[in-house]
Enzyme design. Sequence first.
Site, PDB file in Angstrom:
ATOM      1  N   ARG A 115      11.963  -9.189   3.895  1.00 48.64           N
ATOM      2  CA  ARG A 115      12.200  -7.811   4.350  1.00 48.64           C
ATOM      3  C   ARG A 115      13.064  -7.827   5.617  1.00 48.64           C
ATOM      4  NH1 ARG A 115       6.869  -4.242   3.897  1.00 48.64           N
ATOM      5  NH2 ARG A 115       6.565  -4.335   6.138  1.00 48.64           N
ATOM      6  N   ARG A 154      11.267  -2.620  10.758  1.00 53.29           N
ATOM      7  CA  ARG A 154      10.378  -2.023  11.752  1.00 53.29           C
ATOM      8  C   ARG A 154      10.235  -2.961  12.934  1.00 53.29           C
ATOM      9  NH1 ARG A 154       5.327  -0.655   8.027  1.00 53.29           N
ATOM     10  NH2 ARG A 154       4.313  -1.567   9.837  1.00 53.29           N
ATOM     11  N   ARG A 158      -0.994  -9.457  12.923  1.00 57.26           N
ATOM     12  CA  ARG A 158      -1.529  -8.363  12.102  1.00 57.26           C
ATOM     13  C   ARG A 158      -2.464  -8.908  11.026  1.00 57.26           C
ATOM     14  NH1 ARG A 158       3.338  -5.350   9.872  1.00 57.26           N
ATOM     15  NH2 ARG A 158       1.899  -3.697   9.309  1.00 57.26           N
ATOM     16  N   LYS A 190       0.834  -1.211   0.000  1.00 63.11           N
ATOM     17  CA  LYS A 190       0.000   0.000   0.000  1.00 63.11           C
ATOM     18  C   LYS A 190       0.869   1.262   0.000  1.00 63.11           C
ATOM     19  CE  LYS A 190      -2.208  -1.006   3.855  1.00 63.11           C
ATOM     20  NZ  LYS A 190      -1.769  -2.365   4.223  1.00 63.11           N
ATOM     21  N   ARG A 195      -9.395   1.129   9.223  1.00 63.30           N
ATOM     22  CA  ARG A 195      -9.019  -0.258   9.501  1.00 63.30           C
ATOM     23  C   ARG A 195     -10.128  -1.034  10.186  1.00 63.30           C
ATOM     24  NH1 ARG A 195      -3.212   0.371   9.112  1.00 63.30           N
ATOM     25  NH2 ARG A 195      -2.066  -1.546   9.311  1.00 63.30           N
TER      26      ARG A 195
END
Length: 191
Positions: free
Chosen positions: A126, A134, A145, A13, A87
């Site tokens: 990642r 992060r 999540r 996104k 959300r």
Amino acid sequence: MIIILFGPPGAGKGTQAQRLVERYRLKQISTGDMLRDSIANESELGRKAKSIMDRGELVPDEIILSMIRDKLENSDYKGFIFDGFPRNLEQAEALDEMLLQLNLSLDLVIEIVVEDQLLISRIQNRVRESKNARSDDNEEVLKNRLHVYHQSTEMIKPYYLKKKKLVEIDGMRSIEKVSNDIEIQVNNIGA
Ligand code: AMP
């Protein structure tokens, strides 16, 4: 022009939102980035949000909604791209009310569709490739999540389908192909 980019964590996104910013001169509103800024600034809000974000849970609606209200009211822009907001259904309804009060209206909700298994492998890469991953970028938190996404965030889909605002884009392709499809949809607005 007001657009919502919606999809699971790791769907791309943020990358796609930045492309839209460059192409259409919209203002990006990313609640995740705003929260990370608050954490970096060691503000009271940041302190409250950090442990919630590190667990992969949703930050309370009143915090998110007051950040959004503030951005919308104190901006010269008339075009926005929301990334990571709304959300849940409560946030979606609150956004509609805020837009109404400001005499603005939502044009398009773009869902970037990516299967869970691909998201998990993207995050694993990642984490492997980045020294600055992060603090919520690890497999365990990602799984939570994703769970939160399926439980709460996906509930906004029927809401926008009913309003005939939602389009689905296959996010399991190259960044270029996804952004081309998004541009086609954006160019169709009002057509
Ligand atoms: P993101 O960068 O959009 O993936 O967001 C990172 C984290 O920030 C999420 O896992 C949530 O903990 C929090 N967050 C971001 N946006 C929202 C939102 N609209 N509502 C609640 N929590 C949010």
